[in-house]
Scaffold this active site. Structure first.
Site, PDB file in Angstrom:
ATOM      1  N   LYS A   1       0.845  -1.209   0.000  1.00 31.73           N
ATOM      2  CA  LYS A   1       0.000   0.000   0.000  1.00 31.73           C
ATOM      3  C   LYS A   1       0.871   1.247   0.000  1.00 31.73           C
ATOM      4  O   LYS A   1       1.954   1.241   0.599  1.00 31.73           O
ATOM      5  CB  LYS A   1      -0.897   0.009   1.253  1.00 31.73           C
ATOM      6  CG  LYS A   1      -1.560  -1.327   1.512  1.00 31.73           C
ATOM      7  CD  LYS A   1      -2.464  -1.358   2.719  1.00 31.73           C
ATOM      8  CE  LYS A   1      -2.917  -2.778   2.997  1.00 31.73           C
ATOM      9  NZ  LYS A   1      -2.105  -3.518   3.967  1.00 31.73           N
TER      10      LYS A   1
ATOM     11  N   HIS B   1      -3.479   3.547   0.845  1.00 34.77           N
ATOM     12  CA  HIS B   1      -3.680   3.138   2.240  1.00 34.77           C
ATOM     13  C   HIS B   1      -4.825   3.913   2.911  1.00 34.77           C
ATOM     14  O   HIS B   1      -5.651   3.326   3.608  1.00 34.77           O
ATOM     15  CB  HIS B   1      -2.364   3.308   3.018  1.00 34.77           C
ATOM     16  CG  HIS B   1      -2.219   2.338   4.136  1.00 34.77           C
ATOM     17  ND1 HIS B   1      -1.036   1.746   4.479  1.00 34.77           N
ATOM     18  CD2 HIS B   1      -3.119   1.840   5.014  1.00 34.77           C
ATOM     19  CE1 HIS B   1      -1.215   0.936   5.507  1.00 34.77           C
ATOM     20  NE2 HIS B   1      -2.468   0.980   5.852  1.00 34.77           N
TER      21      HIS B   1
END
Ligand code: NDP
Length: 282
Positions: A80, A113
């Protein structure tokens, strides 16, 4: 949906295959702890590992993947892009750093994220390019509500393949699950075990006793039967084994509803509209 065995995969909206069950490594310590957890998982049939640059253990995941000697195309690896690395150019650099640390040529899934508002569209544009270049086989989002996904759908060219959100019996977010199903986005649960905080719940214990399974196994099975990809984290061999031993029983639809009804909108992590304050110094 193929959930009948540990090799069950979700076919994403671009045709790429994602194992329904994986190992999460948030808070697994870099070095021996993460390496051993990943190796133990792979030895016991897991083929999906969920990491992030923020977890600071990508190198250890990479070491374990190398040591396992399992062919690259049999393992699904997610990472991420962290909040402070977002924006068009920075995201591209962040991917290169993650690939280097993981010692991989490509990622199976690259996720934003948290949806940093000012740069969301630009970050997504970078992910689309990385996808088109083949450096990542699928792209998606974490920690989004409908309005953030709508922003991507309106401004981008590619529909996200995956949404990874906090999801457990205390925070089902059925509206988000239904929304994703409608848009052909695979829903994925983070903190499926509510970081261990729900394992004593009497309703879950009752269902577990009936099936002669642990509460963790009941929750993981509940995810799978709802068509949700799930990535329980553990660094203990017995739990890593336990968490994948969920393919020899089935929950009834009444039990699934009973677990759904435990939802009280309780989060362990930040809210998608207020995370910037939460991470202001990270
Ligand atoms: P989980 O809900 O997976 O819970 C992990 C905790 O439960 C650990 O303390 C673990 O302890 C314990 N545990 C695991 N299995 C068992 C078991 N069978 N019996 C009893 N206790 C058990 O929490 P996470 O927050 O780690 O979420 C899972 C993954 O989701 C993360 O690791 C990460 O990959 C991802 N994630 C993504 C986020 C995002 O923003 N996109 C945010 C948070 C997580 P122990 O390790 O000591 O065994």
């Amino acid at each position: 949906m193929t959930i009948t065995d540990k090799d069950g995969v979700s076919v994403l909206n671009n045709g790429y295959k994602m194992p329904y069950l994986g190992l999460g490594v948030y808070k697994s310590k870099a070095g021996k702890e993460t390496e051993e957890a990943v190796l133990t998982a792979l030895k016991n049939g897991y083929r999906h590992i969920d990491t992030a640059s923020f977890y600071d253990n990508e190198e250890s995941v990479g070491q374990a993947l190398l040591k396992s000697e399992i062919s690259r195309d049999s393992i699904f690896v997610t990472s991420k892009v962290w909040n402070t690395d977002q924006g068009y150019e920075n995201t591209k650099k962040a991917l290169e750093t993650s690939l280097k640390k993981l010692q991989l040529e490509y990622l199976d899934l690259y996720l934003i994220h948290w949806p940093v508002p000012d740069t969301l569209t630009e970050t997504w544009r970078a992910l689309e390019e990385l996808y088109n270049e083949g450096k990542v086989k699928a792209i998606g989002l974490c920690n989004c509500l409908e309005h953030q996904i709508d922003e991507i759908l309106e401004n981008g060219n590619i529909t996200p393949m995956v949404l990874q959100n906090e999801c457990h019996p205390r925070l089902v977010q059925q509206n988000m699950i239904d929304y994703c199903q409608d848009k052909n986005i695979q829903y994925e649960a983070w903190s499926p075990l509510m970081r261990g905080q729900i394992l004593d719940h009497p309703v879950l214990k009752k269902i577990a006793k009936k099936h002669r399974k642990s509460v963790a196994q009941i929750i993981i099975r509940w995810d799978l039967q709802k068509g949700i990809v799930t990535i329980p984290k553990s660094v203990h061999e017995n739990r890593i084994k336990e968490n994948i031993n969920v393919f020899d029983f089935e929950l009834t639809s009444e039990e699934i509803q009973e677990i759904d009804s435990l939802d009280n909108n309780e989060r362990t992590g930040a809210h998608p509209d207020h995370f910037m304050e939460h991470f202001s110094n990270k």
